[in-house]
Design a protein around this motif. Structure first.
Motif, PDB file in Angstrom:
ATOM      1  N   GLN A 123     -19.750 -29.404  18.832  1.00  0.00           N
ATOM      2  CA  GLN A 123     -18.288 -29.309  18.889  1.00  0.00           C
ATOM      3  C   GLN A 123     -17.741 -30.638  18.398  1.00  0.00           C
ATOM      4  OE1 GLN A 123     -16.731 -27.996  22.624  1.00  0.00           O
ATOM      5  NE2 GLN A 123     -14.617 -27.903  21.888  1.00  0.00           N
ATOM      6  N   VAL A 124     -16.854 -30.571  17.400  1.00  0.00           N
ATOM      7  CA  VAL A 124     -16.425 -31.789  16.718  1.00  0.00           C
ATOM      8  C   VAL A 124     -14.903 -31.824  16.560  1.00  0.00           C
ATOM      9  CG1 VAL A 124     -18.592 -31.986  15.435  1.00  0.00           C
ATOM     10  CG2 VAL A 124     -16.706 -30.669  14.458  1.00  0.00           C
ATOM     11  N   THR A 125     -14.421 -32.942  16.026  1.00  0.00           N
ATOM     12  CA  THR A 125     -13.007 -33.072  15.717  1.00  0.00           C
ATOM     13  C   THR A 125     -12.708 -32.371  14.395  1.00  0.00           C
ATOM     14  OG1 THR A 125     -13.313 -35.123  14.495  1.00  0.00           O
ATOM     15  CG2 THR A 125     -12.938 -35.308  16.881  1.00  0.00           C
ATOM     16  N   ARG A 126     -11.427 -32.259  14.086  1.00  0.00           N
ATOM     17  CA  ARG A 126     -11.042 -31.617  12.827  1.00  0.00           C
ATOM     18  C   ARG A 126     -11.586 -32.388  11.626  1.00  0.00           C
ATOM     19  NH1 ARG A 126      -6.961 -32.744   9.390  1.00  0.00           N
ATOM     20  NH2 ARG A 126      -6.307 -31.084   7.966  1.00  0.00           N
ATOM     21  N   ASP A 127     -11.481 -33.708  11.661  1.00  0.00           N
ATOM     22  CA  ASP A 127     -11.964 -34.517  10.536  1.00  0.00           C
ATOM     23  C   ASP A 127     -13.477 -34.378  10.361  1.00  0.00           C
ATOM     24  OD1 ASP A 127      -9.426 -35.407   9.968  1.00  0.00           O
ATOM     25  OD2 ASP A 127      -9.629 -37.290  11.072  1.00  0.00           O
ATOM     26  N   ALA A 128     -14.205 -34.359  11.480  1.00  0.00           N
ATOM     27  CA  ALA A 128     -15.660 -34.202  11.395  1.00  0.00           C
ATOM     28  C   ALA A 128     -16.015 -32.815  10.875  1.00  0.00           C
ATOM     29  CB  ALA A 128     -16.289 -34.429  12.764  1.00  0.00           C
ATOM     30  N   TYR A 129     -15.220 -31.824  11.236  1.00  0.00           N
ATOM     31  CA  TYR A 129     -15.439 -30.465  10.729  1.00  0.00           C
ATOM     32  C   TYR A 129     -15.260 -30.430   9.218  1.00  0.00           C
ATOM     33  CZ  TYR A 129     -14.529 -25.517   9.796  1.00  0.00           C
ATOM     34  OH  TYR A 129     -14.565 -24.249   9.275  1.00  0.00           O
ATOM     35  N   LEU A 130     -14.168 -30.995   8.740  1.00  0.00           N
ATOM     36  CA  LEU A 130     -13.890 -30.961   7.300  1.00  0.00           C
ATOM     37  C   LEU A 130     -14.934 -31.740   6.509  1.00  0.00           C
ATOM     38  CD1 LEU A 130      -9.999 -31.431   7.359  1.00  0.00           C
ATOM     39  CD2 LEU A 130     -11.287 -29.321   6.968  1.00  0.00           C
ATOM     40  N   GLY A 131     -15.447 -32.819   7.098  1.00  0.00           N
ATOM     41  CA  GLY A 131     -16.430 -33.630   6.394  1.00  0.00           C
ATOM     42  C   GLY A 131     -17.867 -33.320   6.759  1.00  0.00           C
ATOM     43  N   CYS A 132     -18.067 -32.315   7.628  1.00  0.00           N
ATOM     44  CA  CYS A 132     -19.418 -31.976   8.104  1.00  0.00           C
ATOM     45  C   CYS A 132     -20.144 -33.203   8.649  1.00  0.00           C
ATOM     46  CB  CYS A 132     -20.243 -31.320   6.993  1.00  0.00           C
ATOM     47  SG  CYS A 132     -19.724 -29.627   6.618  1.00  0.00           S
ATOM     48  N   ASN A 133     -19.435 -33.967   9.464  1.00  0.00           N
ATOM     49  CA  ASN A 133     -19.974 -35.205  10.028  1.00  0.00           C
ATOM     50  C   ASN A 133     -20.636 -34.886  11.371  1.00  0.00           C
ATOM     51  OD1 ASN A 133     -20.474 -37.726  11.122  1.00  0.00           O
ATOM     52  ND2 ASN A 133     -18.497 -38.586  10.514  1.00  0.00           N
ATOM     53  N   ARG A 134     -21.965 -35.046  11.443  1.00  0.00           N
ATOM     54  CA  ARG A 134     -22.716 -34.711  12.640  1.00  0.00           C
ATOM     55  C   ARG A 134     -23.002 -35.917  13.531  1.00  0.00           C
ATOM     56  NH1 ARG A 134     -27.760 -33.432  11.397  1.00  0.00           N
ATOM     57  NH2 ARG A 134     -27.673 -34.226   9.264  1.00  0.00           N
ATOM     58  N   LEU A 150     -13.264 -21.918  26.704  1.00  0.00           N
ATOM     59  CA  LEU A 150     -12.067 -22.401  26.008  1.00  0.00           C
ATOM     60  C   LEU A 150     -11.001 -22.733  27.048  1.00  0.00           C
ATOM     61  CD1 LEU A 150     -12.119 -19.648  23.234  1.00  0.00           C
ATOM     62  CD2 LEU A 150     -13.000 -21.995  23.067  1.00  0.00           C
ATOM     63  N   HIS A 151     -10.820 -24.020  27.280  1.00  0.00           N
ATOM     64  CA  HIS A 151      -9.932 -24.466  28.363  1.00  0.00           C
ATOM     65  C   HIS A 151      -8.487 -24.676  27.930  1.00  0.00           C
ATOM     66  CE1 HIS A 151     -13.194 -25.049  31.256  1.00  0.00           C
ATOM     67  NE2 HIS A 151     -13.893 -25.638  30.297  1.00  0.00           N
ATOM     68  N   LEU A 152      -8.274 -24.962  26.654  1.00  0.00           N
ATOM     69  CA  LEU A 152      -6.933 -25.335  26.197  1.00  0.00           C
ATOM     70  C   LEU A 152      -6.539 -24.536  24.956  1.00  0.00           C
ATOM     71  CD1 LEU A 152      -7.257 -29.232  26.492  1.00  0.00           C
ATOM     72  CD2 LEU A 152      -6.030 -27.716  28.067  1.00  0.00           C
ATOM     73  N   PRO A 153      -5.230 -24.300  24.761  1.00  0.00           N
ATOM     74  CA  PRO A 153      -4.789 -23.652  23.521  1.00  0.00           C
ATOM     75  C   PRO A 153      -4.933 -24.601  22.341  1.00  0.00           C
ATOM     76  CG  PRO A 153      -2.888 -24.309  24.841  1.00  0.00           C
ATOM     77  CD  PRO A 153      -4.105 -24.560  25.691  1.00  0.00           C
ATOM     78  N   GLY A 154      -5.035 -24.028  21.158  1.00  0.00           N
ATOM     79  CA  GLY A 154      -5.177 -24.836  19.952  1.00  0.00           C
ATOM     80  C   GLY A 154      -6.494 -24.562  19.252  1.00  0.00           C
ATOM     81  N   ALA A 155      -6.809 -25.411  18.276  1.00  0.00           N
ATOM     82  CA  ALA A 155      -8.000 -25.216  17.450  1.00  0.00           C
ATOM     83  C   ALA A 155      -9.221 -25.891  18.053  1.00  0.00           C
ATOM     84  CB  ALA A 155      -7.753 -25.748  16.053  1.00  0.00           C
ATOM     85  N   ASN A 156     -10.357 -25.202  17.974  1.00  0.00           N
ATOM     86  CA  ASN A 156     -11.643 -25.742  18.401  1.00  0.00           C
ATOM     87  C   ASN A 156     -12.594 -25.688  17.209  1.00  0.00           C
ATOM     88  OD1 ASN A 156     -11.614 -25.761  21.707  1.00  0.00           O
ATOM     89  ND2 ASN A 156     -10.344 -24.128  20.874  1.00  0.00           N
ATOM     90  N   TYR A 157     -13.281 -26.782  16.940  1.00  0.00           N
ATOM     91  CA  TYR A 157     -14.104 -26.914  15.730  1.00  0.00           C
ATOM     92  C   TYR A 157     -15.581 -27.030  16.101  1.00  0.00           C
ATOM     93  CZ  TYR A 157      -9.542 -28.101  13.760  1.00  0.00           C
ATOM     94  OH  TYR A 157      -8.210 -28.086  13.392  1.00  0.00           O
ATOM     95  N   PHE A 158     -16.404 -26.243  15.416  1.00  0.00           N
ATOM     96  CA  PHE A 158     -17.844 -26.241  15.673  1.00  0.00           C
ATOM     97  C   PHE A 158     -18.599 -26.259  14.338  1.00  0.00           C
ATOM     98  CE2 PHE A 158     -15.677 -23.902  19.018  1.00  0.00           C
ATOM     99  CZ  PHE A 158     -16.146 -24.515  20.165  1.00  0.00           C
ATOM    100  N   ILE A 159     -19.680 -27.034  14.306  1.00  0.00           N
ATOM    101  CA  ILE A 159     -20.535 -27.056  13.124  1.00  0.00           C
ATOM    102  C   ILE A 159     -21.995 -26.990  13.575  1.00  0.00           C
ATOM    103  CG2 ILE A 159     -18.876 -28.409  11.783  1.00  0.00           C
ATOM    104  CD1 ILE A 159     -20.642 -30.867  12.217  1.00  0.00           C
ATOM    105  N   SER A 160     -22.864 -26.640  12.641  1.00  0.00           N
ATOM    106  CA  SER A 160     -24.295 -26.605  12.939  1.00  0.00           C
ATOM    107  C   SER A 160     -24.847 -28.025  13.006  1.00  0.00           C
ATOM    108  CB  SER A 160     -25.028 -25.819  11.853  1.00  0.00           C
ATOM    109  OG  SER A 160     -26.430 -25.982  11.983  1.00  0.00           O
TER     110      SER A 160
END
Length: 227
Positions: A123-134, A150-160
């Motif tokens: 589970q990552v931030t938006r910037d890490a998602y866009l840059g595939c930063n692990r 999912l505890h809060l409204p809004g976007a949640n970002y996940f990468i492998s």
């Protein structure tokens, strides 16, 4: 002491239509059924009124039950199957397309199934998602059967967590709807694609759908109370 009568306390509506409605119904039927050989009598009008009243009570009860039932938290198997957390075979089979078809509320959970020896969920931030930063995930899961609530409204970002997998499309955005805008089935699900841009809020079309759906539900409830 119980007197043998059955109290109808399950639904707070009157058992007979208002007198004003009963008085108006004969004239309504006369206009709606001009070909009747005889004009509808008051008894027939009242009978139809009671039938209509009972039908509306049932419809309103079903609507309220649907709304209340939709508030229960649900578990979503990511991708809809046990093998979905992988590099997608093509661009038309991405996990974000799966997410677009679902509506996520606060309290729901995401469930991943994968081979823990070969993959993981970050589970990552938006910037890490866009840059595939692990390198610095918000949370790392590698047990093969990951559950994220999912505890809060809004976007949640996940990468492998597997090297190179995110770059090839193994990633996911889940947009959780606000509690006050979460009538399931009435609101348009926010698109994960919107969360790759500056804003993560639902589109204006989604907000209009929520307002329309809420207004329709309230109207039916008020109608049932008047009947």
């Amino acid at each position: 002491m119980h007197d043998g009568t059955r109290a109808h306390t399950w639904f707070p509506f009157p058992t007979t239509p208002p007198a004003s409605f009963q008085r108006l119904l004969p004239s309504i039927l006369n206009k709606a059924l001009p070909s009747f050989p005889t004009k509808p009598s008051l008894s027939l009008s009242l009978s139809l009124s009671l039938s209509l009243h009972g039908l509306i009570r049932v419809l309103v009860a079903l609507l309220l039950a649907s709304i209340l039932g939709s508030s229960e938290a649900r578990d979503f198997l990511v991708g809809g199957n046990d093998n979905a957390w992988r590099v997608p075979p093509n661009t038309t089979d991405s996990l974000n397309q799966w997410a677009e078809k679902n509506r996520f509320q606060v309290g729901d959970s995401l469930v991943w199934k994968y081979d823990a020896a070969k993959d993981s969920v970050l589970q990552v931030t938006r910037d890490a998602y866009l840059g595939c930063n692990r390198s610095s995930p918000v949370a790392e899961h590698k047990d093969g059967a990951t559950v994220v609530r999912l505890h809060l409204p809004g976007a949640n970002y996940f990468i492998s967590g597997a090297a190179g997998a995110c770059e090839e499309g193994e990633k996911l955005i889940v947009v959780v709807m606000s509690e006050r805008h979460s009538l399931r089935g009435l609101a348009t699900a926010p698109s994960p694609a919107e969360s790759e841009g500056p804003a993560v809020a639902p589109t204006s079309a989604a907000r209009r759908a929520v307002v329309f759906g809420s207004g329709m539900a309230c109207s039916l409830v008020v109608l049932g109370m008047l009947m």
